[in-house]
Enzyme design. Structure first.
Site, PDB file in Angstrom:
ATOM      1  N   GLU A   1     -18.079  -9.171  17.504  1.00 53.22           N
ATOM      2  CA  GLU A   1     -16.579  -9.382  17.390  1.00 53.22           C
ATOM      3  C   GLU A   1     -16.027  -8.244  18.072  1.00 53.22           C
ATOM      4  OE1 GLU A   1     -14.850 -10.651  14.371  1.00 53.22           O
ATOM      5  OE2 GLU A   1     -16.047 -12.256  14.268  1.00 53.22           O
TER       6      GLU A   1
ATOM      7  N   HIS B   1     -17.735 -20.622  15.019  1.00 51.50           N
ATOM      8  CA  HIS B   1     -16.864 -21.398  14.704  1.00 51.50           C
ATOM      9  C   HIS B   1     -15.582 -22.010  15.141  1.00 51.50           C
ATOM     10  CE1 HIS B   1     -18.205 -19.014  11.279  1.00 51.50           C
ATOM     11  NE2 HIS B   1     -17.867 -17.545  11.904  1.00 51.50           N
TER      12      HIS B   1
ATOM     13  N   ASN C   1     -23.303 -10.031  18.615  1.00 50.23           N
ATOM     14  CA  ASN C   1     -22.359 -11.474  17.804  1.00 50.23           C
ATOM     15  C   ASN C   1     -20.664 -11.585  18.008  1.00 50.23           C
ATOM     16  OD1 ASN C   1     -23.286 -14.308  16.073  1.00 50.23           O
ATOM     17  ND2 ASN C   1     -22.106 -12.740  14.735  1.00 50.23           N
TER      18      ASN C   1
ATOM     19  N   GLU D   1     -23.117 -18.751  13.159  1.00 53.06           N
ATOM     20  CA  GLU D   1     -22.321 -19.163  12.048  1.00 53.06           C
ATOM     21  C   GLU D   1     -21.323 -20.561  12.421  1.00 53.06           C
ATOM     22  OE1 GLU D   1     -19.376 -15.640  11.953  1.00 53.06           O
ATOM     23  OE2 GLU D   1     -20.998 -14.428  11.668  1.00 53.06           O
TER      24      GLU D   1
ATOM     25  N   ASP E   1     -19.925 -23.400  11.626  1.00 52.10           N
ATOM     26  CA  ASP E   1     -19.223 -24.660  10.985  1.00 52.10           C
ATOM     27  C   ASP E   1     -17.371 -25.261  12.471  1.00 52.10           C
ATOM     28  OD1 ASP E   1     -16.669 -22.618  11.114  1.00 52.10           O
ATOM     29  OD2 ASP E   1     -17.098 -22.042   9.391  1.00 52.10           O
TER      30      ASP E   1
HETATM   31  C1  XIL Z   1     -16.410 -13.808   6.685  1.00 52.93           C
HETATM   32  C2  XIL Z   1     -16.962 -15.120   5.227  1.00 52.93           C
HETATM   33  O1  XIL Z   1     -17.397 -15.349   5.241  1.00 52.93           O
HETATM   34  C3  XIL Z   1     -15.922 -14.746   4.618  1.00 52.93           C
HETATM   35  O2  XIL Z   1     -16.342 -14.855   3.154  1.00 52.93           O
HETATM   36  C4  XIL Z   1     -15.692 -13.090   4.045  1.00 52.93           C
HETATM   37  O3  XIL Z   1     -14.206 -13.075   3.601  1.00 52.93           O
HETATM   38  C5  XIL Z   1     -14.974 -12.952   5.618  1.00 52.93           C
HETATM   39  O4  XIL Z   1     -16.187 -12.774   6.748  1.00 52.93           O
HETATM   40  N1  XIL Z   1     -17.501 -13.377  11.321  1.00 52.93           N
HETATM   41  C6  XIL Z   1     -18.148 -12.880  10.886  1.00 52.93           C
HETATM   42  C7  XIL Z   1     -18.454 -13.299   9.508  1.00 52.93           C
HETATM   43  O5  XIL Z   1     -18.805 -12.692  11.360  1.00 52.93           O
HETATM   44  O6  XIL Z   1     -19.057 -11.775   9.063  1.00 52.93           O
HETATM   45  C8  XIL Z   1     -17.475 -13.669   8.560  1.00 52.93           C
HETATM   46  O7  XIL Z   1     -17.609 -13.670   7.509  1.00 52.93           O
HETATM   47  C9  XIL Z   1     -16.319 -15.021   9.143  1.00 52.93           C
HETATM   48  C10 XIL Z   1     -15.963 -14.686  10.518  1.00 52.93           C
END
Ligand code: XIL
Length: 404
Positions: free
Chosen positions: A148, A225, A189, A252, A254
């Site tokens: 990020e 996400h 990422n 990741e 969802d």
């Molecule tokens: C999130 C976790 O799932 C949570 O438990 C934590 O509080 C915050 O981070 N992008 C990422 C992940 O790269 O590491 C993040 O994970 C979600 C967004």
């Protein structure tokens, strides 16, 4: 009915309803995986599904390998949280995606608020990466080296690394990671990079920058996400490959509903969107796998971060499969058996497995056979309901019955 060797082997496996990874591999992907977290590992039913390698072939620690856990104070390293998940993956025989090394968030204040110059911060980054990657050497299929680093407009995000080191911190991090574990695949990422736009162009720039500095970068991780109704495209992936990475992955995934409680039409749209993401990966040769950010709504991070939103995953809070699971499974099964699914690559080498002599459209055809693992019923199902000899149609959830 003709089966290829691979498909015959696939179908010969004991009939388990858990099958996403098995089907993903049969469709030519390396894995279908899930993130998990330490607190959930005391939930036996949860862990049973997580550890089923037919279902999940890869794990990512949701938190335990982040800087705040691995080096909470300078020079003091702790691996217990990350190790718990690495050990679970190893004992299950699952791949491990390691996450993450250089990120502005979940970064201890000794780093983010330290008074650094380029020499001292370079040393801090090198020390962190050589220790953490060294500790996990040989255990990580991949590392998310930088996470990020971009604003939505594609410019570099202001953080301690950028403020002190400028854009040189990318190559610094990738070089340190490569030195500590030459065999791990090294990824950039980020989120909102699943479609063309300013941020996706920023990722292309980072890949080129890292390569121009003589450092190794193997992949781009698209966090994905997403919100129900959004769909990713293949062209973003192609741009990353064009910039010089050899692989991409959804890391990741969802897909959240923006208002709760979810309606059945919302869940149906979500299922469709999960199918679209799965098809996008299958259609791009360089896309090696899909990781969902935990598999059940019970442990999703979404409600805590996006209040009022959620139900983003493919199992509900009671660990029952949702329509999205069904769609992902069907898309993977279709690709695994050459039966469609939107793929344009030559991943799968198998022949058609489901035969149906009547067209679908309201009434269920009877002159047909669904092979083991195929869908044979469920709310809204208008396809074949006759299972192949030796299998029976069993209810998985209201939307999905399967020949087992
Ligand atoms: C999130 C976790 O799932 C949570 O438990 C934590 O509080 C915050 O981070 N992008 C990422 C992940 O790269 O590491 C993040 O994970 C979600 C967004």
């Amino acid at each position: 009915m003709l089966y290829s060797t691979a498909l015959t082997a696939l179908l010969a496996l004991p009939g388990a309803s858990a099958q996403l990874n098995k089907l993903a591999k049969a469709a030519g992907l390396l894995y279908f995986g899930s993130a998990t977290d330490n607190g959930e590992l005391s939930d036996r039913s949860y862990v049973n599904i997580l550890s089923n390698t037919d279902e999940f072939g890869q794990l990512t620690p949701g938190n335990g390998q982040k800087w705040q856990y691995t080096e909470p104070s300078r020079g003091s390293f702790s691996y217990s949280s990350g190790d718990q998940i690495a050990s679970l993956a190893a004992s299950n025989g699952q791949l491990l995606r390691c996450h993450t090394l250089v990120w502005y968030s979940q970064l201890p204040s000794w780093v983010s608020s330290g008074s650094w110059n380029s020499q001292t911060l370079t040393s801090v980054v090198n020390t962190h990466i050589s220790n953490v990657v060294g500790h996990y050497k040989g255990k990580c299929y991949a590392w998310d080296v930088v996470n990020e680093a971009l604003n939505e407009d594609g410019t570099y995000r202001t953080n301690v690394f950028y403020n002190v080191l400028g854009d040189s911190y990318f190559a610094l991090a990738f070089k340190a990671a490569a030195a500590a574990d030459p065999n791990a695949k090294l990824y950039y990422n980020d989120y909102n990079i699943e479609n063309p736009g300013s941020k996706q162009a920023g990722v292309v720039k980072i890949v080129k920058l890292v390569k121009a500095a003589g450092a190794k970068i193997d992949g781009v991780g698209m966090q994905a996400h997403l919100i129900v109704g959004s769909t990713p495209s293949q062209s973003a992936m192609q741009s990353y490959v064009g910039a010089g990475v050899t692989e991409v992955a959804y890391t990741e995934l969802d897909i959240r509903l923006s208002s709760l409680p979810s309606s059945s039409s919302g869940l149906a749209q979500q299922a469709n969107d999960y199918g679209t993401v799965t098809k996008a990966c299958l259609a791009e040769k360089a896309c090696i796998g899909i990781t969902i950010w935990d598999y059940t709504d019970k442990y999703s991070w979404i409600p805590g971060v996006f209040p009022g939103q959620g139900d983003a995953l493919i199992y509900d809070s009671n660990l029952n499969k949702k329509p999205a699971w069904t769609t992902v499974s069907s898309v993977l099964a279709a690709a695994a058996t050459g039966g469609g699914g939107g793929t344009t690559t030559t991943r799968a080498t198998t022949t058609t497995m489901v035969t149906s002599t009547t067209t679908q459209g309201g009434s269920n055809p009877t002159s047909c056979t669904v092979v083991q693992w195929g869908q044979c019923g469920g709310q809204g199902w208008s396809g074949c309901t006759v299972c192949a000899a030796g299998t029976t149609c069993q209810v998985g959830n209201p939307w999905y019955s399967q020949c087992l």
